[in-house]
Design an enzyme around this catalytic site. Structure first.
Site, short mmCIF file in Angstrom:
data_model
loop_
_atom_site.label_atom_id
_atom_site.label_comp_id
_atom_site.label_asym_id
_atom_site.label_seq_id
_atom_site.Cartn_x
_atom_site.Cartn_y
_atom_site.Cartn_z
N GLN A 188 8.59 1.44 5.48
CA GLN A 188 7.85 0.65 4.50
C GLN A 188 7.40 1.50 3.30
O GLN A 188 7.55 1.10 2.15
CB GLN A 188 6.63 0.03 5.19
N HIS A 197 -8.41 -5.47 6.33
CA HIS A 197 -7.13 -4.76 6.46
C HIS A 197 -6.63 -4.33 5.09
O HIS A 197 -6.26 -3.17 4.89
CB HIS A 197 -6.11 -5.67 7.14
#
Ligand code: CA
Length: 431
Positions: A240, A135
């Protein structure tokens, strides 16, 4: 039973154990007598939470069964490892077919569908880690194609302090959050997030505390861990991207996280340990993050799945569709024990009920991605669903469900139970 795990196993792991609770013997149940996860439940009309153990499609009230004299989950979680093992032994023996406890315990048993399941405990502090190296690499590539992993990644379990107040139990639906969005050269504006995403993670629940100022060494790190649960750390990617520098994520991460109601204990997970290994080319962990035990069996073989059911699918009676699957052991660059030792190396105190998120657990293959950010390449490649709908990010009415299980030849399969929530529209007045 293989030699790699022998000394962690006892008679509670014996795959031949059958229970007088008939549904616990169903090969498909997440909760056979070899699992025995702990959670909290209450009965309709009763405001008080009780400690329960899941067995098949039933829940045992631990106090009503005479196994504890309180309903304080933190107290149970803080038990020393030996006492936890003794309690597990009593539960296993009591649920066995022909056990003398059947008659008294039947009165302490409730069908799971008839109780309200809550958070498995009151959550103290929440820390979000970033152990999923595939990830971290995939997301790093989206932003820095030539240099996806920052130099600290191979040395430090990266983490930040999150917020416990908005960690919700499975089944708690939440509204799409507002946030500051900014695209191109425009001024930022306040609007509902347009890039709502999930993160497939495991939650690590702390049991025994440490004293402030006293680091937890690798040798005893797992004594402080009560168990694992499924954890969806919802994220607003557009919020974000604009807010995260220089101090890291803030409001993009603390509007909702969903945790499964049952904590699968470290004891239940013992048969599913795996060696923890790294490529020879990568640096060895510093000594405070290394041990022979951790190398031999520090990882856990937990299969993870993420499924989506849109509002249209629900209306049409169509089941959720799987978007991806991965495995904790393949995804993680750091073990649970290393997270505990690193978190306390500076003297930070951990307490019963503290929660770590592992970070998004994506596998090495593109189809094993644990977030839509990765699956859709930041929204550039839409996913086609079987009913003709498409998705880049999560839409209102979508229900995201995580599933987790452990299996191994010769052992009974165990599962983690449900971890699902549906996204509701932002209220008109806010939008
Ligand atoms: Ca996270």
């Amino acid at each position: 039973m293989s030699s790699r795990t022998d000394h962690f196993l006892d008679r509670t792991h014996d795959p031949v154990i059958q229970s007088w609770v008939a549904s616990a013997n169903d090969p498909c149940t997440d909760f056979p007598p070899q699992n025995l996860p702990f959670g909290r439940f209450r009965l309709d009309g009763d405001p008080d939470w009780r400690i329960g153990v899941a067995i098949g499609d039933q829940v045992l009230d631990l106090r009503a069964a005479g196994l504890v004299d309180h309903a304080d989950m933190h107290r149970l979680m803080a038990l020393p490892r030996n006492a936890r093992r003794a309690l597990r032994q009593s539960l296993s023996d009591g649920f066995r077919r022909n056990s003398a406890t059947q008659t008294p315990w039947e009165n302490a048993l409730h069908p799971a569908h008839a109780v309200v399941l809550g958070l498995p405990c009151r959550i103290g502090d929440y820390t979000d880690f970033y152990v999923g190296i595939h990830h971290a690499t995939a997301v790093g590539k989206l932003f820095r194609p030539d240099n996806p992993l920052l130099p600290n990644y191979h040395w430090i379990p990266i983490g930040y302090h999150g917020r416990a107040s908005t960690v919700f139990a499975s089944g708690h639906n939440f509204k799409r959050p507002m946030g500051q969005l900014k695209s191109g050269d425009e001024q930022p504006r306040l609007a509902p997030t347009q890039r709502l995403d999930y993160e497939v993670e495991l939650g690590v629940f702390i049991g025994q505390p440490n004293t402030a100022g006293e680091p937890i060494p690798m040798a005893s790190a797992e004594d402080h861990v009560f168990g694992l649960a499924l954890f969806n750390d919802w994220s607003a990617r557009d919020v974000q991207a604009w807010e995260y520098q220089p101090l890291g994520p803030f409001l993009s991460k603390n509007f909702a996280s969903t945790v499964s109601p049952w904590i699968v204990t470290m004891e239940a997970l013992a048969p599913f340990r795996r060696p923890f290994a790294r490529a020879e080319s990568l640096p060895r962990p510093l000594p405070y993050l290394d041990s022979a035990d951790n190398r031999a069996r520090g990882a856990f073989d937990v299969e993870l799945e993420v499924c989506l059911q849109t509002a249209a699918m629900r209306t049409a009676g169509q089941p959720a569709v799987r978007l991806a699957r991965s495995n904790f052991a393949d995804a993680a660059f750091w073990t649970v024990a290393q997270l505990v030792s690193h978190h306390t190396v500076n003297g930070c105190q951990l307490q019963p009920g503290d929660l770590f998120g592992t970070g998004t657990l994506s596998g090495p293959l593109p189809e094993e991605a644990g977030s839509l950010l990765e699956l859709t390449h930041r929204g550039q490649h839409a996913i086609a669903l079987p009913n003709g709908e498409i998705r880049t990010f999560i839409e209102n009415g979508d229900c995201v469900e995580l599933r987790g299980s452990c299996q191994r030849p010769g052992m009974r399969r165990i599962g983690f139970g449900p971890c699902a929530a549906t996204v509701l529209p932002t209220p008109q007045c806010a939008a």
